[in-house]
Design a protein around this motif. Structure first.
Motif, PDB file in Angstrom:
ATOM      1  N   ALA A 128      -8.459  -7.070  -8.471  1.00  0.00           N
ATOM      2  CA  ALA A 128      -8.531  -7.605  -9.842  1.00  0.00           C
ATOM      3  C   ALA A 128      -8.737  -6.460 -10.838  1.00  0.00           C
ATOM      4  N   ARG A 129      -9.590  -5.499 -10.496  1.00  0.00           N
ATOM      5  CA  ARG A 129      -9.792  -4.332 -11.377  1.00  0.00           C
ATOM      6  C   ARG A 129      -8.510  -3.518 -11.496  1.00  0.00           C
ATOM      7  N   ALA A 130      -7.790  -3.382 -10.394  1.00  0.00           N
ATOM      8  CA  ALA A 130      -6.558  -2.584 -10.397  1.00  0.00           C
ATOM      9  C   ALA A 130      -5.517  -3.163 -11.343  1.00  0.00           C
ATOM     10  N   PHE A 131      -5.479  -4.474 -11.449  1.00  0.00           N
ATOM     11  CA  PHE A 131      -4.487  -5.128 -12.315  1.00  0.00           C
ATOM     12  C   PHE A 131      -5.040  -5.429 -13.708  1.00  0.00           C
ATOM     13  N   ALA A 132      -6.215  -4.919 -14.043  1.00  0.00           N
ATOM     14  CA  ALA A 132      -6.855  -5.237 -15.325  1.00  0.00           C
ATOM     15  C   ALA A 132      -6.065  -4.723 -16.529  1.00  0.00           C
ATOM     16  N   GLY A 133      -5.398  -3.618 -16.408  1.00  0.00           N
ATOM     17  CA  GLY A 133      -4.649  -3.056 -17.536  1.00  0.00           C
ATOM     18  C   GLY A 133      -3.271  -3.659 -17.652  1.00  0.00           C
ATOM     19  N   PRO A 134      -2.802  -3.914 -18.855  1.00  0.00           N
ATOM     20  CA  PRO A 134      -1.471  -4.519 -19.047  1.00  0.00           C
ATOM     21  C   PRO A 134      -0.329  -3.597 -18.635  1.00  0.00           C
ATOM     22  N   GLU A 135      -0.589  -2.305 -18.538  1.00  0.00           N
ATOM     23  CA  GLU A 135       0.468  -1.356 -18.175  1.00  0.00           C
ATOM     24  C   GLU A 135       0.711  -1.284 -16.670  1.00  0.00           C
ATOM     25  N   VAL A 136      -0.109  -1.963 -15.870  1.00  0.00           N
ATOM     26  CA  VAL A 136       0.030  -1.913 -14.417  1.00  0.00           C
ATOM     27  C   VAL A 136       1.146  -2.858 -13.974  1.00  0.00           C
ATOM     28  N   ALA A 137       2.181  -2.296 -13.349  1.00  0.00           N
ATOM     29  CA  ALA A 137       3.315  -3.090 -12.873  1.00  0.00           C
ATOM     30  C   ALA A 137       3.105  -3.549 -11.432  1.00  0.00           C
ATOM     31  N   PHE A 138       2.521  -2.678 -10.612  1.00  0.00           N
ATOM     32  CA  PHE A 138       2.253  -3.017  -9.215  1.00  0.00           C
ATOM     33  C   PHE A 138       1.202  -2.063  -8.669  1.00  0.00           C
ATOM     34  N   VAL A 139       0.679  -2.427  -7.506  1.00  0.00           N
ATOM     35  CA  VAL A 139      -0.354  -1.633  -6.839  1.00  0.00           C
ATOM     36  C   VAL A 139       0.107  -1.368  -5.413  1.00  0.00           C
ATOM     37  N   GLN A 140      -0.076  -0.149  -4.968  1.00  0.00           N
ATOM     38  CA  GLN A 140       0.174   0.175  -3.561  1.00  0.00           C
ATOM     39  C   GLN A 140      -1.168   0.251  -2.846  1.00  0.00           C
ATOM     40  N   VAL A 141      -1.210  -0.344  -1.659  1.00  0.00           N
ATOM     41  CA  VAL A 141      -2.380  -0.252  -0.793  1.00  0.00           C
ATOM     42  C   VAL A 141      -2.075   0.839   0.214  1.00  0.00           C
ATOM     43  N   ARG A 142      -3.009   1.785   0.342  1.00  0.00           N
ATOM     44  CA  ARG A 142      -2.790   2.943   1.203  1.00  0.00           C
ATOM     45  C   ARG A 142      -3.958   3.157   2.148  1.00  0.00           C
ATOM     46  N   ALA A 143      -3.636   3.702   3.310  1.00  0.00           N
ATOM     47  CA  ALA A 143      -4.659   4.061   4.290  1.00  0.00           C
ATOM     48  C   ALA A 143      -5.385   5.314   3.818  1.00  0.00           C
ATOM     49  N   VAL A 144      -6.665   5.372   4.053  1.00  0.00           N
ATOM     50  CA  VAL A 144      -7.450   6.537   3.644  1.00  0.00           C
ATOM     51  C   VAL A 144      -7.252   7.697   4.614  1.00  0.00           C
ATOM     52  N   GLU A 145      -7.263   7.410   5.911  1.00  0.00           N
ATOM     53  CA  GLU A 145      -7.259   8.477   6.900  1.00  0.00           C
ATOM     54  C   GLU A 145      -6.027   9.373   6.834  1.00  0.00           C
ATOM     55  N   HIS A 146      -4.862   8.830   6.477  1.00  0.00           N
ATOM     56  CA  HIS A 146      -3.656   9.650   6.373  1.00  0.00           C
ATOM     57  C   HIS A 146      -2.974   9.521   5.010  1.00  0.00           C
ATOM     58  N   GLY A 147      -3.440   8.631   4.167  1.00  0.00           N
ATOM     59  CA  GLY A 147      -2.866   8.432   2.840  1.00  0.00           C
ATOM     60  C   GLY A 147      -1.572   7.634   2.836  1.00  0.00           C
ATOM     61  N   CYS A 148      -1.215   7.069   3.977  1.00  0.00           N
ATOM     62  CA  CYS A 148       0.077   6.389   4.124  1.00  0.00           C
ATOM     63  C   CYS A 148       0.126   5.056   3.388  1.00  0.00           C
ATOM     64  N   PHE A 149       1.313   4.746   2.910  1.00  0.00           N
ATOM     65  CA  PHE A 149       1.622   3.467   2.297  1.00  0.00           C
ATOM     66  C   PHE A 149       1.459   2.351   3.330  1.00  0.00           C
ATOM     67  N   LEU A 150       0.749   1.282   2.951  1.00  0.00           N
ATOM     68  CA  LEU A 150       0.635   0.106   3.821  1.00  0.00           C
ATOM     69  C   LEU A 150       1.493  -1.044   3.295  1.00  0.00           C
ATOM     70  N   TYR A 151       1.344  -1.352   2.001  1.00  0.00           N
ATOM     71  CA  TYR A 151       2.162  -2.388   1.372  1.00  0.00           C
ATOM     72  C   TYR A 151       1.957  -2.361  -0.125  1.00  0.00           C
ATOM     73  N   GLU A 152       2.799  -3.109  -0.821  1.00  0.00           N
ATOM     74  CA  GLU A 152       2.740  -3.212  -2.281  1.00  0.00           C
ATOM     75  C   GLU A 152       2.195  -4.595  -2.632  1.00  0.00           C
ATOM     76  N   VAL A 153       1.499  -4.651  -3.761  1.00  0.00           N
ATOM     77  CA  VAL A 153       0.978  -5.924  -4.264  1.00  0.00           C
ATOM     78  C   VAL A 153       1.441  -6.080  -5.708  1.00  0.00           C
ATOM     79  N   ARG A 154       1.890  -7.301  -6.021  1.00  0.00           N
ATOM     80  CA  ARG A 154       2.276  -7.656  -7.392  1.00  0.00           C
ATOM     81  C   ARG A 154       1.494  -8.892  -7.798  1.00  0.00           C
ATOM     82  N   GLN A 155       1.284  -9.070  -9.075  1.00  0.00           N
ATOM     83  CA  GLN A 155       0.625 -10.278  -9.556  1.00  0.00           C
ATOM     84  C   GLN A 155       1.606 -11.431  -9.555  1.00  0.00           C
ATOM     85  N   GLY A 156       1.095 -12.597  -9.238  1.00  0.00           N
ATOM     86  CA  GLY A 156       1.913 -13.807  -9.296  1.00  0.00           C
ATOM     87  C   GLY A 156       2.402 -14.280  -7.975  1.00  0.00           C
TER      88      GLY A 156
END
Length: 156
Positions: A128-156
């Protein structure tokens, strides 16, 4: 209550990656002897012996090609695990892989990084905090240990 759409590697992309991934390499499928690899096609962990492939995937580049965005230097290739031969996709649209530390990386409609947050608990509040700004189009969820992309999240 805000709803989110969890976006795995899209089926048409998944079909093309084994022949040539986003780094120009063919996949090298193999059985996963122990299981537990985070599959980006169905957003679950692999089972022992399941046939998977580690491929290079450029999620931002592919998104930019569809939308006309110009991410410039923010374009990245990521190593991701996928099923080696076809996948029915996710059975559940719940937020997967939230049982460990994750980074939520926010992106603008231009494909530029707006910031990120390390999340260790209360994943829904962090999203919810990640999408708080109106300029945010999408969020990527990433693993910490290697920084790898896990998936994308969009509102709606």
């Amino acid at each position: 209550m805000t709803t989110y759409t969890v976006c795995p590697v899209p089926a048409p992309v998944l079909a093309a990656l084994p022949a040539e991934d986003d780094a120009g390499n063919p996949a090298a499928p193999c059985p996963d002897p122990e299981g537990g690899a985070p599959l980006r096609c169905c957003l679950r962990r692999s089972a022992p012996g399941e046939r998977i492939a580690l491929v290079s995937y450029a999620p931002l580049r592919r998104w930019a090609a569809r939308t006309g965005a110009r991410p410039g230097a923010y374009d990245e290739q990521e190593p991701v695990f996928v099923h080696a031969a076809g996948c029915p996709g996710p059975f559940d649209r719940a937020l997967p892989f939230t049982d460990a530390h994750r980074v939520l990386r926010r992106y603008s409609a231009r494909g530029h990084i707006l910031g990120g947050e390390l999340v260790s608990e209360d994943f829904p509040a962090a999203l919810a905090r990640a999408f708080a700004g109106p300029e945010v189009a999408f969020v990527q969820v990433r693993a910490v240990e290697h920084g790898c992309f896990l998936y994308e999240v969009r509102q709606g």
